[in-house]
Design an enzyme around this catalytic site. Structure first.
Site, mmCIF file in Angstrom:
data_model
loop_
_atom_site.group_PDB
_atom_site.id
_atom_site.type_symbol
_atom_site.label_atom_id
_atom_site.label_comp_id
_atom_site.label_asym_id
_atom_site.label_seq_id
_atom_site.Cartn_x
_atom_site.Cartn_y
_atom_site.Cartn_z
ATOM 1 N N ARG A 95 18.980 -13.171 -9.263
ATOM 2 C CA ARG A 95 18.945 -14.342 -9.918
ATOM 3 C C ARG A 95 17.746 -14.326 -11.235
ATOM 4 O O ARG A 95 16.452 -14.323 -10.449
ATOM 5 C CB ARG A 95 18.469 -15.539 -9.170
ATOM 6 C CG ARG A 95 18.988 -16.948 -9.795
ATOM 7 C CD ARG A 95 18.231 -17.886 -8.949
ATOM 8 N NE ARG A 95 16.854 -18.488 -8.921
ATOM 9 C CZ ARG A 95 16.246 -18.397 -7.995
ATOM 10 N NH1 ARG A 95 16.676 -18.576 -6.371
ATOM 11 N NH2 ARG A 95 14.761 -18.440 -8.015
ATOM 12 N N HIS A 112 16.129 -21.295 -9.737
ATOM 13 C CA HIS A 112 17.211 -21.428 -8.982
ATOM 14 C C HIS A 112 17.817 -22.699 -9.718
ATOM 15 O O HIS A 112 19.191 -22.522 -9.824
ATOM 16 C CB HIS A 112 16.733 -22.294 -7.467
ATOM 17 C CG HIS A 112 17.824 -22.648 -6.608
ATOM 18 N ND1 HIS A 112 18.879 -21.879 -6.041
ATOM 19 C CD2 HIS A 112 18.120 -24.133 -6.505
ATOM 20 C CE1 HIS A 112 19.614 -22.601 -5.499
ATOM 21 N NE2 HIS A 112 19.183 -23.961 -5.638
ATOM 22 N N TYR A 149 6.988 -18.575 -6.507
ATOM 23 C CA TYR A 149 7.109 -17.859 -5.027
ATOM 24 C C TYR A 149 7.431 -16.319 -5.274
ATOM 25 O O TYR A 149 7.980 -15.766 -4.464
ATOM 26 C CB TYR A 149 8.385 -18.404 -4.194
ATOM 27 C CG TYR A 149 9.438 -18.779 -5.146
ATOM 28 C CD1 TYR A 149 10.538 -17.920 -5.115
ATOM 29 C CD2 TYR A 149 9.683 -20.131 -5.578
ATOM 30 C CE1 TYR A 149 11.762 -18.356 -5.940
ATOM 31 C CE2 TYR A 149 10.824 -20.397 -6.074
ATOM 32 C CZ TYR A 149 11.822 -19.513 -6.416
ATOM 33 O OH TYR A 149 12.839 -19.900 -7.049
#
Length: 359
Positions: A256, A260, A269
């Site tokens: 990805r 998100h 993160y």
């Protein structure tokens, strides 16, 4: 101790990170028209992505999930499916939607908060976008069971992320698909992150594809950034389903590349180095390099394609922004076949406050 059974999971990759063949390519590499159409769709999906994020940042679109890193597998899905098949998507399948006949305006409407954006005009039997995690898997086996009962040579493709495979809905659906011998292909798009949970913490299984084995289904891994590997796997799995040989699971390994959603900040993160390494495996660039090296594409064609994609997206945005919003009563009008008495009063109050009770 006697060993009763032995299982294995295959993995396929045809192009290296620069788009150079690692060996003999599959038959899908012989269809130049299909490959060029695939590349154009990937560019269009990526252009839409950029514009949708910009619209969200300026308050003209709702929370939006980036498709970056999913263009290749999504395009393979859209190309491999027959028109009569049914697509059961999750929320990052824009590239597949475009090839199924969903318009850019419809996609923008949906992510702008208008449910009419899921009333697909050209593929009305495809299911709406599923934001809840893994619930679409149960819907997929339901549709596939209907095909089997009717004796129809049709198939279902159901998409899910790596995080969704930790839900019971996924495993229950695999079990049913195997037990009932259903014509459904589950495509797990393993992009390494379930929001902020890394793949390493998502499951103790070495691969996600091996989860198919417990249901008696074949599980196959493909490089999700390799167009030829994805196209071959989808073609084969759908042929299997159409021929009455049952379900299959494909794990497409990608990354990805964006947040998100536009409500997320992935820098909290994951490291910049990890993201940089992932961009070096970009499937769109990989296919572009292959096209260049085979004299099937040129810088001038690329320039024209980028301009055409931008123009197409801009026109769709104009149509989207010009669409009159539904009245507030719409939030209740499509929940039930007949509105329950308990909600009748609420609807009347909303109608009274909207344009003097004209809703």
């Amino acid at each position: 101790m006697k060993e009763l059974y032995e299982f294995h999971v295959d993995s396929t990759r045809y192009l290296d990170e620069d788009g150079t063949p690692l060996g003999e390519l599959p038959i899908q590499a012989e269809n130049t028209e299909r490959i060029l159409a695939a590349y154009r769709n990937m560019v269009l999906a990526r252009t839409l992505d950029s514009k949708a994020i910009a619209l969200q940042r300026t308050g003209k679109c709702g929370t939006y999930p980036s498709v970056l890193g999913h263009e290749v597998i999504g395009t393979a899905i859209g190309q491999s499916m027959a028109k009569t098949d049914v697509f059961v998507p999750y929320y990052r399948d824009q590239a597949a939607h475009l090839l199924r006949g969903v318009s850019l305006k419809e996609l923008l409407l949906y992510w702008g908060g208008d449910e009419r954006g899921c009333a697909w005009e050209h593929c009305p039997e495809d299911l709406p976008i599923a934001v809840p995690i893994a619930t679409q898997c149960g819907h997929a086996v339901g549709v596939a069971s209907a095909f089997r009962i009717r004796g129809e040579s049709r198939a279902v493709v159901c998409c899910i992320g790596d995080g969704g495979t930790s839900k019971g809905d996924f495993m229950e659906s695999l079990n049913l698909a195997g037990a009932w011998h259903l014509p459904v292909v589950f495509v797990v798009i393993n992009n390494q992150w379930a929001i902020s949970t890394p793949r390493s913490l998502q499951s103790g299984a070495e691969t996600i594809a091996q989860k198919a084995i417990a249901a008696g289904l074949p599980g196959h891994i493909v490089d999700g950034n390799d167009y030829f590997a994805c196209a071959e796997a989808l073609d084969n799995a759908l042929k299997r389903a159409h021929d009455g040989k049952g379900a299959a699971v494909i794990e497409a390994v990608t990354y990805r590349l964006g947040d998100h959603t536009t409500a997320d900040d992935a820098t909290r993160y994951r490291s910049a180095d990890e993201l940089k390494q992932a961009w070096e495996k970009d499937g769109v660039k990989r296919l572009q390099n292959w096209l260049y090296s085979n004299d099937l594409w040129s810088p001038d064609q690329e320039k024209d394609l980028q301009a055409e994609a931008k123009k197409t997206i801009d026109e769709a945005v104009e149509a989207y922004l010009a669409t009159e919003a539904e009245p507030p009563t719409a939030m209740l009008d499509y929940l039930f076949e007949s509105l329950p008495a308990a909600l009748q009063g609420q609807r009347e109050q909303i109608a009274d406050k909207y344009r003097g009770g004209s809703a």
